[in-house]
Design a protein around this motif. Sequence first.
Motif, PDB file in Angstrom:
ATOM      1  N   ARG A  63      -4.946  -1.415  -7.706  1.00 28.42           N
ATOM      2  CA  ARG A  63      -5.096  -2.828  -7.383  1.00 28.42           C
ATOM      3  C   ARG A  63      -4.766  -3.696  -8.598  1.00 28.42           C
ATOM      4  O   ARG A  63      -4.826  -3.224  -9.737  1.00 28.42           O
ATOM      5  CB  ARG A  63      -6.523  -3.128  -6.906  1.00 28.42           C
ATOM      6  CG  ARG A  63      -6.887  -2.414  -5.608  1.00 28.42           C
ATOM      7  CD  ARG A  63      -8.265  -2.804  -5.127  1.00 28.42           C
ATOM      8  NE  ARG A  63      -8.578  -2.180  -3.844  1.00 28.42           N
ATOM      9  CZ  ARG A  63      -9.696  -2.402  -3.172  1.00 28.42           C
ATOM     10  NH1 ARG A  63     -10.607  -3.229  -3.660  1.00 28.42           N
ATOM     11  NH2 ARG A  63      -9.908  -1.800  -2.008  1.00 28.42           N
TER      12      ARG A  63
ATOM     13  N   ILE B 165      -1.816  -4.453  -2.860  1.00 25.63           N
ATOM     14  CA  ILE B 165      -1.622  -5.297  -4.036  1.00 25.63           C
ATOM     15  C   ILE B 165      -0.618  -6.413  -3.734  1.00 25.63           C
ATOM     16  O   ILE B 165       0.331  -6.237  -2.970  1.00 25.63           O
ATOM     17  CB  ILE B 165      -1.161  -4.486  -5.264  1.00 25.63           C
ATOM     18  CG1 ILE B 165       0.238  -3.895  -5.067  1.00 25.63           C
ATOM     19  CG2 ILE B 165      -2.145  -3.382  -5.583  1.00 25.63           C
ATOM     20  CD1 ILE B 165       0.783  -3.285  -6.335  1.00 25.63           C
TER      21      ILE B 165
ATOM     22  N   ASP C  39      -3.129  -0.088  -3.361  1.00 24.42           N
ATOM     23  CA  ASP C  39      -4.065  -0.503  -2.322  1.00 24.42           C
ATOM     24  C   ASP C  39      -3.982  -2.013  -2.099  1.00 24.42           C
ATOM     25  O   ASP C  39      -4.662  -2.790  -2.759  1.00 24.42           O
ATOM     26  CB  ASP C  39      -5.486  -0.106  -2.729  1.00 24.42           C
ATOM     27  CG  ASP C  39      -6.503  -0.357  -1.630  1.00 24.42           C
ATOM     28  OD1 ASP C  39      -6.096  -0.684  -0.497  1.00 24.42           O
ATOM     29  OD2 ASP C  39      -7.715  -0.219  -1.913  1.00 24.42           O
TER      30      ASP C  39
ATOM     31  N   THR D 178       0.853  -1.189   0.000  1.00 20.22           N
ATOM     32  CA  THR D 178       0.000   0.000   0.000  1.00 20.22           C
ATOM     33  C   THR D 178       0.887   1.237   0.000  1.00 20.22           C
ATOM     34  O   THR D 178       1.900   1.281   0.700  1.00 20.22           O
ATOM     35  CB  THR D 178      -0.916   0.025   1.235  1.00 20.22           C
ATOM     36  OG1 THR D 178      -1.809  -1.094   1.174  1.00 20.22           O
ATOM     37  CG2 THR D 178      -1.737   1.303   1.300  1.00 20.22           C
TER      38      THR D 178
END
Length: 269
Positions: free
Chosen positions: A213, A22, A20, A9
């Motif tokens: 993402r 990932i 976010d 993040t």
Amino acid sequence: MMLKVEQLTYTYRDGTKALDRISFSVPNHAKVAILGPNGSGKSTLFLHFNGIFLPQEGNVEVLGIPVNKKTEKDLKRKVGLVFQDPDDQVFSSTLWEDVAFGPENLGYSKEEVEHRVERALKAVDMWDYRHKPPYHLSFGQKKRAAIAGILAMDCEIMMLDEPVAYLDPQGQDQLFSLLNELYQQGMSILIATHDVNLACEWADYIILMKDGRVLAQGGTELLVREDLIAQGRLRLPIVAKLFQKLNKDILTLPTTLQEAANRINQWLK
């Protein structure tokens, strides 16, 4: 693995969440295309791989090395980044000085620096321009100059952010001919792009991103999945669109020109 990302993040100071949570991994020695619309987090992700950005949350490993304050200098030796606009990184008085900047700052001897600069400039066919100011070079030549700076540092991984931006067709062909040569010599290469046609023809590993993402990761077959293409605000490759128009009973759409040509030849027979 070449890259391993877990729950990464990253939020900018203005509150924008660029990445976010990932997670993904990439095998060693690959040609990787990271695709997504503008603002999907591709460039922010790249900046984590050579230690320019450090993880705020989560973990990143590059060639088995965790990205943190202790390793960021070592990562800059292993991972080189070519910016979308080479004017952002080619800035010295002469091309020679620009390519020498990295090796000099790594503390190599004068003789070693000279050897590395000569080898790098010859590899990108820019040796004859070594005494020219960078601002006298064309855009494509500046791209090759930026690549020479990475080669002079003996990086194991090269990342290119929107590599074909502002390049004419011949410049694009020359750039990817060079990248393919470097790949054959053992370098791993990552590109960030929203060009699905380029990704299908060149890459062997795909990561699809949107809104910070990861939507999916895998082979180029992801780029002919209409659900993923729609989610990622991308387009189907041209060859896939052509086969849709043919109105044949096609189970899987082709991703490359060669694959499309093979299928058409089969139909003709």
